[in-house]
Design a protein around this motif. Structure first.
Motif, PDB file in Angstrom:
ATOM      1  N   ARG A   8       0.827  -1.205   0.000  1.00  0.00           N
ATOM      2  CA  ARG A   8       0.000   0.000   0.000  1.00  0.00           C
ATOM      3  C   ARG A   8       0.861   1.255   0.000  1.00  0.00           C
ATOM      4  O   ARG A   8       1.949   1.272   0.584  1.00  0.00           O
ATOM      5  N   VAL A   9       0.340   2.292  -0.648  1.00  0.00           N
ATOM      6  CA  VAL A   9       1.013   3.591  -0.680  1.00  0.00           C
ATOM      7  C   VAL A   9      -0.004   4.637  -0.258  1.00  0.00           C
ATOM      8  O   VAL A   9      -1.115   4.662  -0.779  1.00  0.00           O
ATOM      9  N   ASP A  67      11.132   2.067  -8.048  1.00  0.00           N
ATOM     10  CA  ASP A  67      10.530   2.563  -9.279  1.00  0.00           C
ATOM     11  C   ASP A  67      10.728   1.550 -10.406  1.00  0.00           C
ATOM     12  O   ASP A  67      11.611   1.686 -11.252  1.00  0.00           O
ATOM     13  N   ARG A  68       9.916   0.498 -10.393  1.00  0.00           N
ATOM     14  CA  ARG A  68      10.000  -0.558 -11.408  1.00  0.00           C
ATOM     15  C   ARG A  68       8.598  -1.118 -11.593  1.00  0.00           C
ATOM     16  O   ARG A  68       7.816  -1.181 -10.641  1.00  0.00           O
ATOM     17  N   PRO A  69       8.246  -1.530 -12.805  1.00  0.00           N
ATOM     18  CA  PRO A  69       6.838  -1.834 -13.084  1.00  0.00           C
ATOM     19  C   PRO A  69       6.326  -3.123 -12.451  1.00  0.00           C
ATOM     20  O   PRO A  69       5.124  -3.352 -12.442  1.00  0.00           O
ATOM     21  N   ASP A  70       7.210  -3.950 -11.889  1.00  0.00           N
ATOM     22  CA  ASP A  70       6.724  -5.191 -11.277  1.00  0.00           C
ATOM     23  C   ASP A  70       6.453  -5.037  -9.781  1.00  0.00           C
ATOM     24  O   ASP A  70       6.234  -6.033  -9.087  1.00  0.00           O
ATOM     25  N   VAL A  71       6.454  -3.812  -9.279  1.00  0.00           N
ATOM     26  CA  VAL A  71       6.035  -3.575  -7.888  1.00  0.00           C
ATOM     27  C   VAL A  71       4.671  -2.892  -7.928  1.00  0.00           C
ATOM     28  O   VAL A  71       4.560  -1.726  -8.293  1.00  0.00           O
ATOM     29  N   LEU A  72       3.621  -3.639  -7.605  1.00  0.00           N
ATOM     30  CA  LEU A  72       2.255  -3.135  -7.744  1.00  0.00           C
ATOM     31  C   LEU A  72       1.651  -2.851  -6.372  1.00  0.00           C
ATOM     32  O   LEU A  72       1.716  -3.709  -5.483  1.00  0.00           O
ATOM     33  N   ALA A  73       1.078  -1.664  -6.228  1.00  0.00           N
ATOM     34  CA  ALA A  73       0.527  -1.281  -4.929  1.00  0.00           C
ATOM     35  C   ALA A  73      -0.825  -0.594  -5.096  1.00  0.00           C
ATOM     36  O   ALA A  73      -1.151  -0.092  -6.174  1.00  0.00           O
ATOM     37  N   VAL A  74      -1.585  -0.566  -4.009  1.00  0.00           N
ATOM     38  CA  VAL A  74      -2.852   0.173  -3.983  1.00  0.00           C
ATOM     39  C   VAL A  74      -2.567   1.563  -3.411  1.00  0.00           C
ATOM     40  O   VAL A  74      -1.920   1.686  -2.372  1.00  0.00           O
ATOM     41  N   TYR A  75      -3.040   2.591  -4.101  1.00  0.00           N
ATOM     42  CA  TYR A  75      -2.710   3.970  -3.728  1.00  0.00           C
ATOM     43  C   TYR A  75      -3.910   4.710  -3.141  1.00  0.00           C
ATOM     44  O   TYR A  75      -5.024   4.613  -3.647  1.00  0.00           O
ATOM     45  N   ARG A  76      -3.606   5.467  -2.093  1.00  0.00           N
ATOM     46  CA  ARG A  76      -4.562   6.427  -1.558  1.00  0.00           C
ATOM     47  C   ARG A  76      -3.827   7.762  -1.543  1.00  0.00           C
ATOM     48  O   ARG A  76      -2.727   7.866  -0.993  1.00  0.00           O
ATOM     49  N   VAL A  77      -4.414   8.780  -2.142  1.00  0.00           N
ATOM     50  CA  VAL A  77      -3.689  10.036  -2.369  1.00  0.00           C
ATOM     51  C   VAL A  77      -4.485  11.217  -1.828  1.00  0.00           C
ATOM     52  O   VAL A  77      -5.640  11.428  -2.218  1.00  0.00           O
ATOM     53  N   ARG A  78      -3.864  11.948  -0.945  1.00  0.00           N
ATOM     54  CA  ARG A  78      -4.483  13.184  -0.462  1.00  0.00           C
ATOM     55  C   ARG A  78      -3.735  14.366  -1.063  1.00  0.00           C
ATOM     56  O   ARG A  78      -2.502  14.446  -0.957  1.00  0.00           O
ATOM     57  N   ASP A 136      -7.482   4.478  -5.442  1.00  0.00           N
ATOM     58  CA  ASP A 136      -7.522   3.597  -6.620  1.00  0.00           C
ATOM     59  C   ASP A 136      -7.442   2.151  -6.135  1.00  0.00           C
ATOM     60  O   ASP A 136      -6.401   1.721  -5.638  1.00  0.00           O
ATOM     61  N   PRO A 137      -8.548   1.399  -6.257  1.00  0.00           N
ATOM     62  CA  PRO A 137      -8.555   0.029  -5.715  1.00  0.00           C
ATOM     63  C   PRO A 137      -7.690  -0.948  -6.503  1.00  0.00           C
ATOM     64  O   PRO A 137      -7.386  -2.035  -6.012  1.00  0.00           O
ATOM     65  N   PHE A 138      -7.298  -0.599  -7.711  1.00  0.00           N
ATOM     66  CA  PHE A 138      -6.521  -1.544  -8.522  1.00  0.00           C
ATOM     67  C   PHE A 138      -5.032  -1.389  -8.246  1.00  0.00           C
ATOM     68  O   PHE A 138      -4.482  -0.304  -8.403  1.00  0.00           O
ATOM     69  N   PRO A 139      -4.370  -2.473  -7.853  1.00  0.00           N
ATOM     70  CA  PRO A 139      -2.922  -2.373  -7.653  1.00  0.00           C
ATOM     71  C   PRO A 139      -2.255  -1.949  -8.958  1.00  0.00           C
ATOM     72  O   PRO A 139      -2.630  -2.440 -10.031  1.00  0.00           O
TER      73      PRO A 139
END
Ligand code: TRP
Ligand code: ZN
Length: 883
Positions: free
Chosen positions: A23-24, A140-151, A186-189
């Motif tokens: 998560r981010v 910073d590489r495309p195979d690290v997938l996370a779910v983001y919440r941004v304020r 964004d619910p999609f990793p």
């Protein structure tokens, strides 16, 4: 931006990430020069790896680090190391842990346009390929997938609009309304290259789309105030693209919102950030008065392209950047298919093939050649190329040709279901097609590995006694510098044998099988295909629809070419015959001019053109394509060595003049008949009429009588739309008379307030073959409306000169090279991506005749010696100068 000795990254060195980020949470307070970024990462060692995970390395560039905390406790400076490229934590805890990192970034002075920057007062981001590391420390590489919440937080007056990926979950005011915030989830990793934010004072148009399963999606396009009425076409295209992807690929949109934002300063065309596509504003804004048909078409195709990435790129992303074609080639294929369905398939294919040859074939034939899936790079931004995009799309198209429609669709379905939510590879992609079809694609895989354009030498022998036609095919591929001899590839060759009455002879092989799809599979270095029951000598029509990206050689006399030009039932190849005929004629004229002789050539070709142009069963857009001669760059590419762009220009004009003289009356009649009347429509049929009208106008102006010049001026002065106005401007800018200055002044005065439209004015001047063009371009660099930090301006002025004006860019005294080299060096100080792209316009320099080659080499050497070059420019210039 500046680096020490650049190091190559290799595909074979790929290792899975040592740590995953689940998560981010970002909390970003926007400020012009000191934006504060707080990032909370939930991290754990990658369970797929055994052994100790080792240190945690987070990429970071041009960042000011404020603090790092691990599981809530500030890290002492000795607990981590900081370099200009990374933040490394030597020994993180074993299980899951939380990192809190605070950084400061400076959007206002970011002219590289990567990471967070400001464009005409709007905060925006560009994270592909490696821009996220300019916002915060992150793997910073495309195979690290996370779910983001941004304020996001900003001054209410400066940035009343705050957008990020996914759904808006909360918003509110602060400091009694002076500041405000918005929270997006964004619910999609996703990989960090798909992160985006926008903050600014923008206005928007809104609409909705209901997916076929009945979900309602809110659509919005954000533009500068006053531009709302110019966003309607993009919205229309978006809805058509959404419906098409459901119909043709079974793909539905997956979030409740889809936002698009138009920004002015943008390194490329557009970016597919999840739920928040960001566009170069020239690819959003369109109205009849301001946009040409070419722009309407480009908007439709790029809107579709970015939207299609939602599945091919976002839901299924790339394991590493070597797999770039996995998303780009496939998505270009999808957008080409969309445009083909929305418009004319044949005309679409002709323009895609023209583009492929103009850019990709040129790239593949020069020092920048690389495989569709490269094996090493120094700067990944240098690999967003025509080879990865356009040739990558051709490879997908060949898979479809080889498997057939149904198996292709089954393979795509399997790919989507098998890899949804994953970061995949080209191998995964091909495996899905193999599994769905039972076909072996291992030989086909070579297309992804071997650089260069294969050459296919064909000949057809007809035997009257046995009524057989034997097609002999020989494939070859030049090895890339220092590489092993390439292996033969699997080349789908679609063909027809055309009988004297123009019909296609049924293709029956010796063993009795009938080729229903007209495709033979070339898999060996040398191969024969024998067709039986052929009653009389047929004319071969090979590589129909351009079924493979190869250079075809087939000995054909002019009679056969003229015959195909008049009779081929395959309209693509009919166009191809005309094109081949014209290019062969121009090359003959060039050869004669080179020997100091003049020859009269091309009359039969011109007569053949007349027949096509008069044929009202052919749609106007198609006839317009046939009327466009091959470009001077096309001819240069075919000549391939000791190229003299000056001679090509003269030869080209000679044939154009002959065509104009032979077809004069027809062209005048066509011009009048196709002239725009009534209300403007951007629809393909109306655009086709304008294209034919303008093609006729161009040829008539080559004839150059006072009446022809007057016609062009009238066309300009009375134009009711930008297609006609821009076309006439470009034509008049090529002339030397008083109409040129009048038209340029009028256009400037009318459009100086519009930063998008005025680029047509810069480009028209840069494209002129007049001998003073280089000086004009140099003068325009100082024009108040020009700006070196705006990529669109650089492309309009310098890009047009270098890529669309071969005769003046390559002028014999080297003035074109010197000017472009100076600007490459100047731009590299703040925007390496754009500098490297401009530099790449020298890609064919080794094919030039000796004196120009010497001068171009000098300019390149001067660039190579420049101080503090970026990695981007170093990589390109080094390849360019390699022997
Ligand atoms: N992924 C984008 C596309 O093709 C292109 C892209 C890559 C890009 N890097 C970029 C766009 C940098 C702008 C800036 O759809
Ligand atoms: Zn793309």
């Amino acid at each position: 931006m500046k680096t020490d000795t650049p190091k190559a990254i290799r595909l074979k060195s790929y290792r899975p990430p040592a740590y995953l980020v689940d998560r981010v949470q970002l909390d970003i307070a926007l400020d012009p020069s000191r934006t504060r970024v707080r990032s909370r990462l939930v991290v754990r060692a990658n369970p797929a790896l055994d052994g100790a995970p080792g240190p945690l390395v987070l990429d970071g560039e041009s960042l000011e680090l404020v603090s790092v905390a691990l599981d809530g406790r500030q890290l002492a400076t000795r607990a981590y190391t900081l370099t200009p490229q990374a933040l490394t934590i030597a020994a993180p805890p074993k299980g899951q842990f939380t990192l809190d990192i605070e950084t400061i970034v400076d959007p206002e002075s970011n002219k590289a346009l990567q990471g967070l920057y400001r464009s005409r007062g709007v905060y925006t981001t560009q994270c592909e390929a490696q821009g996220f590391r300019r916002i915060t420390y992150f793997p910073d590489r495309p195979d690290v997938l996370a779910v983001y919440r941004v304020r996001l937080e900003a001054d209410t007056s400066e940035a009343p609009v705050l957008l990020s990926n996914g759904n808006l979950v909360e918003r509110g005011t602060l400091e009694r309304g002076r500041r405000h915030y918005a929270v997006w989830h964004d619910p999609f990793p996703k990989p960090c290259y798909l992160f985006a934010l926008v903050g600014g004072d923008l206005s928007s148009i809104a609409s909705t789309f209901t997916t076929r399963s009945g979900r309602k999606v809110d659509l919005a396009i954000y533009v500068e105030h006053g531009c709302e009425t110019r966003a309607g076409w993009a919205m229309d295209a978006l809805k058509r693209a959404m419906a098409w992807d459901e119909r043709v690929f079974g793909r539905e949109y997956d979030l409740g919102v889809f936002n698009i934002v138009a920004v002015s300063d943008f390194n490329m065309g557009a970016m597919e950030n999840k739920g928040l596509n960001i566009f170069n504003d020239r690819l959003i804004l369109a109205s009849p008065e301001t946009a040409t048909d070419a722009i309407f078409e480009a908007i439709e195709s790029v809107i579709a392209h970015e939207y299609f990435h939602n599945w091919t790129g976002n839901r299924i992303t790339c394991r590493d950047w070597f797999q770039l074609c996995l998303k780009e080639g496939l998505t270009v294929f999808r957008d080409q298919e969309f445009s083909g369905d929305e418009r004319s398939r044949t005309v679409q294919r002709i323009s895609d093939v023209r583009q492929l040859k103009a850019v990709q074939f040129a790239e593949d034939a020069g020092p920048l050649a690389h495989p569709v899936r490269p094996e090493s790079y120094i700067e990944i931004n240098n690999f967003y190329t025509a080879t990865v995009y356009e040739k990558g799309a051709e490879l997908v198209r060949m898979i479809k040709t080889i498997l057939g429609e149904d198996a292709f669709r089954a393979g795509m379905d399997l790919y989507f279901s098998r890899h949804d939510g994953q970061a995949a590879t080209v191998e995964d992609f091909l495996q899905a097609f193999e599994d769905a079809s039972g076909r072996d694609l291992s030989q086909f895989m070579l297309w992804y590995r071997q650089a260069g354009t294969p050459s296919l030498v064909c000949s057809l022998r007809y035997d009257k006694a046995s009524k057989t036609a034997a097609l002999e095919v020989e494939q070859s591929l030049r090895p890339l510098h220092g590489r092993a001899q390439p292996k033969p590839m699997h080349i789908p060759l679609r063909l027809g044998l055309v009988a004297a009455d123009g019909s296609d002879v049924p293709l029956v092989m010796e063993d009795g099988t009938r080729l229903a799809d007209g495709v033979v599979h070339v898999t060996k270095r040398k191969q024969h295909f024998r067709f039986t029951d052929v009653d009389a000598r047929p004319v071969p029509s090979l590589l129909r629809g351009f079924s493979a990206p190869v250079n075809l050689t087939l000995a054909m006399d002019e009679k056969d070419l003229a015959f195909l030009m008049a009779n081929d039932r395959d309209l693509f190849n009919r166009w191809q015959a005309a094109h081949t005929y014209a290019s062969r004629t121009i090359r003959e004229i060039v050869a004669a001019l080179g020997r100091g002789k003049r020859v009269a050539r091309g009359l039969a070709y011109a007569r053949g053109l007349a027949t096509i142009v008069r044929d009202e069963t052919l749609e106007p857009a198609y006839r317009a394509e046939v009327l466009k001669l091959p470009s001077e760059a096309d001819i240069a590419r075919e000549i391939a060595k000791d190229v003299d762009p000056g001679l090509i220009h003269r030869a080209h004009r000679q044939l154009a003049r002959l065509v104009a003289a032979t077809l004069g009356g027809d062209l005048e009649a066509l011009y009048e008949e196709m002239r725009a009347r009534g209300r403007f429509s951007p629809a393909p049929a109306a655009a086709g009429r304008r294209a034919l009208c303008n093609a006729a106008l161009s040829l008539l102006l080559v004839r150059g009588t006072p009446a022809d010049i007057a016609r062009a001026w009238r066309h300009f002065a009375t134009a009711g739309n930008m297609t006609d106005e821009a076309h006439a401007l470009i034509l008049l800018a090529q002339t030397a008379g008083p109409e040129r200055e009048r038209a340029l002044k009028r256009f400037h005065d009318r459009w100086q307030g519009d930063h998008v439209v005025i680029d047509i004015w810069f480009a028209a001047q840069a494209q002129s073959p007049q001998p003073t063009t280089v000086e004009t371009v140099e003068r325009l660099l100082a024009h108040p409306l020009f700006s070196l930090t705006s990529p669109n301006k650089v492309r309009a002025l310098l890009g047009t000169l270098a890529l669309h004006n071969p005769v003046q860019f390559n002028r014999p005294d080297g003035g074109g090279y010197a000017l472009v080299a100076d600007q490459v060096l100047a731009i590299d100080r703040f925007n390496p991506q754009i500098a490297a792209r401009l530099l790449a316009s020298f890609r064919s320099w080794r094919a030039l005749e000796a004196e120009r080659r010497r001068l171009a080499g000098q300019a390149l050497t001067r660039i190579a010696r420049g101080p503090d070059l970026s990695r981007d420019v170093v990589e390109i210039v080094t390849k360019m100068l390699e022997e």
